[in-house]
Design an enzyme around this catalytic site. Sequence first.
Site, short mmCIF file in Angstrom:
data_model
loop_
_atom_site.label_atom_id
_atom_site.label_comp_id
_atom_site.label_asym_id
_atom_site.label_seq_id
_atom_site.Cartn_x
_atom_site.Cartn_y
_atom_site.Cartn_z
N ARG A 17 0.85 -1.18 0.00
CA ARG A 17 0.00 0.00 0.00
C ARG A 17 0.89 1.23 0.00
O ARG A 17 1.72 1.41 0.89
CB ARG A 17 -0.91 -0.01 1.22
CG ARG A 17 -1.99 1.06 1.16
CD ARG A 17 -2.98 0.97 2.30
NE ARG A 17 -4.10 1.85 2.03
CZ ARG A 17 -5.24 1.48 1.48
NH1 ARG A 17 -5.42 0.21 1.17
NH2 ARG A 17 -6.21 2.34 1.23
N CYS A 81 -4.41 -9.39 -16.36
CA CYS A 81 -3.27 -9.73 -15.51
C CYS A 81 -2.01 -10.01 -16.31
O CYS A 81 -0.90 -9.95 -15.77
CB CYS A 81 -3.59 -10.93 -14.64
SG CYS A 81 -5.09 -10.76 -13.66
N ARG A 192 -10.37 -16.70 7.20
CA ARG A 192 -11.76 -16.45 6.81
C ARG A 192 -12.14 -17.15 5.52
O ARG A 192 -11.43 -17.05 4.52
CB ARG A 192 -11.97 -14.93 6.66
CG ARG A 192 -13.40 -14.55 6.25
CD ARG A 192 -13.62 -13.07 6.40
NE ARG A 192 -12.73 -12.26 5.60
CZ ARG A 192 -12.92 -11.99 4.31
NH1 ARG A 192 -13.96 -12.49 3.68
NH2 ARG A 192 -12.07 -11.21 3.66
#
Length: 383
Positions: A17, A81, A192
């Site tokens: 980031r 991609c 998750r």
Amino acid sequence: MSRDVYIAGVAMTPFGRHDARSMQDLAQAAVLGALADAGADQNRIQAFYNANVYGGMVLGQVLMRDLGITGPALYNVENACASGATAVHLACQALRLGLYDTVLVWGVEQLTRLGGGTIPLQRNDYKTELYAAQGMTLPTVYAMRGSRYLHERRETPEILARIAVKNRAHGARNPYAQQRKEVTVEEVLNSRPVAEPLTLLQCCPSQVDGAAALVLTTVKPASSRRPVRVLGSAVQSGHLEEGCDDILDAEITARTARLAYEEAGVGPRDVGVVELHDAFTIAELLYYEALGLCEKGGSADMLRRGDTALGGRVPVNPSGGLLAKGHPLGATGVAQMVEIAWQLQGCADGRQVEGARIGLTQCTGGGIAGVDHAASSVHILGV
């Protein structure tokens, strides 16, 4: 007459980031780094290739304008991609045909500006609305492949988790990787749920920024490092599927690899290190087979033996791959080649594959309805 193509210089930014840096900052850092690595002035570059997916029109010219890089041909390449790898392929073609002697290719993306969630689906595909209504996002497509793999091969979800464990262990050694934390099989399986059998740690991060660049030339570099050559370069698009195709058969990748191997004059057993498109754990297992690294049906055993880990017969994704390094779309294919160049030159500190003389990169792109993938690229590099 075809000419040899060498990689004269490489550079990339850390993937992650970058809130304080613009896409222009990222691209310029990679470009200037590759020029410095090649010992080349920008005025020596005869053509530029910019790879990007979400940046908008004439992005390359916008990104390079403030560096004074104006005038020569500048090509903007978008192929999902596979954008970065496609840009490299086009540059190699031009060099081999004698159109240019030295060019510069870069890929850049700033996905954090798109917000959260999965990467947006193809907007101009007339079937997208129908497929999306049924929950057909890329994670669910790969989840179906994963479920089919576990069923047909009589495996448990642990085999998928092992890919994440391996690649994240590699990524922990790579200062350019977005995620540098080792994980256990239990942590991967308990993360998750995303789309059964895939969990969060089995999916590449979709929020990542970064850039990578290469200087390609037909003039053999005078550097003291071993010169890296592009031995083979292939790009193909997907065939229309008839509705009963084998979802475990990565046909487009196998077809593209055959072309690259033929051009390079080598085979799968000659390859010593691989960077491939592990956007989801199941993809890496399928690509072992499509690239000929093992026989059909042998990918799980190959992984279990440790063949594809650092220290194994043919380490795969020593950079950490997309799972750990991150996947800033336009930059990915170029960054894969940066990693292989470092590996072949013995410059991959902390994650070096010893003795490798031939490396392979593979990148697919574009989930559109009715085809395996929109594009696939395979490059083979050697010293």
